[in-house]
Design a protein around this motif. Structure first.
Motif, PDB file in Angstrom:
ATOM      1  N   VAL A 168       0.413   5.721  -2.393  1.00  0.00           N
ATOM      2  CA  VAL A 168       0.020   4.745  -3.401  1.00  0.00           C
ATOM      3  C   VAL A 168      -0.191   5.462  -4.737  1.00  0.00           C
ATOM      4  CG1 VAL A 168      -1.032   3.252  -1.665  1.00  0.00           C
ATOM      5  CG2 VAL A 168      -2.451   4.925  -2.872  1.00  0.00           C
ATOM      6  N   THR A 212      -5.229  -7.576   5.699  1.00  0.00           N
ATOM      7  CA  THR A 212      -4.139  -7.307   4.751  1.00  0.00           C
ATOM      8  C   THR A 212      -2.917  -8.203   4.935  1.00  0.00           C
ATOM      9  OG1 THR A 212      -3.289  -5.461   6.105  1.00  0.00           O
ATOM     10  CG2 THR A 212      -4.860  -4.924   4.345  1.00  0.00           C
ATOM     11  N   LYS A 247       0.014  -1.630   1.866  1.00  0.00           N
ATOM     12  CA  LYS A 247       1.376  -1.276   1.427  1.00  0.00           C
ATOM     13  C   LYS A 247       2.451  -2.068   2.156  1.00  0.00           C
ATOM     14  CE  LYS A 247       1.679   2.995   2.329  1.00  0.00           C
ATOM     15  NZ  LYS A 247       2.380   4.292   2.483  1.00  0.00           N
ATOM     16  N   ALA A 283      -5.809   0.627   2.035  1.00  0.00           N
ATOM     17  CA  ALA A 283      -4.696   0.921   1.128  1.00  0.00           C
ATOM     18  C   ALA A 283      -3.399   1.133   1.897  1.00  0.00           C
ATOM     19  CB  ALA A 283      -5.016   2.143   0.282  1.00  0.00           C
ATOM     20  N   ALA A 284      -3.489   1.904   2.985  1.00  0.00           N
ATOM     21  CA  ALA A 284      -2.298   2.191   3.786  1.00  0.00           C
ATOM     22  C   ALA A 284      -1.730   0.925   4.415  1.00  0.00           C
ATOM     23  CB  ALA A 284      -2.640   3.213   4.868  1.00  0.00           C
ATOM     24  N   CYS A 339      -4.052   9.949  -2.777  1.00  0.00           N
ATOM     25  CA  CYS A 339      -3.173   8.809  -3.060  1.00  0.00           C
ATOM     26  C   CYS A 339      -1.717   9.148  -2.749  1.00  0.00           C
ATOM     27  CB  CYS A 339      -3.318   8.374  -4.516  1.00  0.00           C
ATOM     28  SG  CYS A 339      -4.875   7.544  -4.870  1.00  0.00           S
ATOM     29  N   THR A 393       0.074  -7.224  -6.860  1.00  0.00           N
ATOM     30  CA  THR A 393      -0.588  -5.922  -7.035  1.00  0.00           C
ATOM     31  C   THR A 393      -1.976  -5.971  -6.427  1.00  0.00           C
ATOM     32  OG1 THR A 393       0.597  -5.478  -9.103  1.00  0.00           O
ATOM     33  CG2 THR A 393      -1.415  -4.221  -8.711  1.00  0.00           C
ATOM     34  N   ASN A 396       2.849  -3.593  -4.819  1.00  0.00           N
ATOM     35  CA  ASN A 396       2.269  -2.557  -5.660  1.00  0.00           C
ATOM     36  C   ASN A 396       0.804  -2.332  -5.284  1.00  0.00           C
ATOM     37  OD1 ASN A 396       2.121  -0.689  -7.761  1.00  0.00           O
ATOM     38  ND2 ASN A 396       1.508  -2.232  -9.261  1.00  0.00           N
ATOM     39  N   VAL A 397       0.505  -1.164  -4.718  1.00  0.00           N
ATOM     40  CA  VAL A 397      -0.870  -0.826  -4.345  1.00  0.00           C
ATOM     41  C   VAL A 397      -1.326   0.355  -5.191  1.00  0.00           C
ATOM     42  CG1 VAL A 397      -2.416  -0.079  -2.508  1.00  0.00           C
ATOM     43  CG2 VAL A 397      -0.566  -1.682  -2.001  1.00  0.00           C
TER      44      VAL A 397
END
Length: 219
Positions: A210, A132, A178, A174-175, A205, A141, A183-184
């Protein structure tokens, strides 16, 4: 198709090679760099729809080189588009380093270019490390296909080659994203699951901090 726009009914007359797209002002431009994907989702167009020969995202000639992709973009003024989206039939981050090379080159000419990633969220499993940080400064995004509220249902739907650990890896991705991307988003597909399960996904979410987006189902 490597670089294309979307219009009309996706999977029918909806994919247009950028060369046939006319004026690209205000449009989203999509980049398709690989057929490879660790998932075989039951609802994916790869599984459910045979596409017309001239309207297919399957890369029959193999993966395009970075130079080939940049050569296509060199013919167009990307300052007029709405957003550049890395997606396609495969998982873009299978070619993480090549995607980064393309973006870095484009950013030298278009520093304000808006760029989105559509991903299955399994890149850290694909590469065996947290990738990431490499998204930072490149993507505005990141849109992650969530598709289910539990690990068991996620595996049943996606048939990920990484097995049951895939869902936790997706949430962790996802975490972590961020911290590097403004923008996730995580997405589910309407009609693939009942509303109560969509709400379970929304709760997850919210816990991750998110946004959930419910995508329309393409029949």
């Amino acid at each position: 198709m490597v670089v294309y726009t979307v219009t009309g009914n996706v999977g029918e007359a909806g994919y247009l090679d950028i060369a046939n797209s006319g004026d690209i002002t205000g449009k989203n431009i999509y980049v398709n760099m690989t057929n490879r994907c660790p998932c075989s989702c039951v609802f994916c167009l790869r599984q459910t729809k045979k596409m017309m020969e001239g309207n297919s995202l399957w890369l029959k000639g193999g993966e395009p080189s970075v130079e080939n992709v940049l050569g296509i973009f060199a013919k167009y003024d990307l300052s007029v588009i709405n957003e550049l989206v890395f997606c396609g039939y495969g998982e873009p981050l299978e070619r993480l380093h090549d995607v980064c090379k393309v973006i870095d080159e484009l950013k030298t000419k278009y520093p304000k270019l808006k760029i989105r990633l559509n991903t299955n969220g399994l890149a850290n499993l694909i590469h065996g490390e947290d990738i990431t940080p490499q998204l930072e400064g490149r993507f505005d995004t990141v849109s992650i296909s969530m598709n289910a509220p539990t690990a068991e249902e996620f595996l049943e739907l996606t048939r990920s080659r990484f097995g049951i650990k895939s869902f936790d890896a997706l949430k962790e991705f996802a975490a972590l994203a961020k911290f590097h991307v403004p923008n996730v988003i995580m997405t589910v597909v309407e009609k693939v699951m009942p509303e109560e399960k969509i709400e379970q996904c929304r709760k997850i979410c919210n816990e991750l901090g998110v946004t959930l987006r419910v995508r329309p189902f393409e029949s």
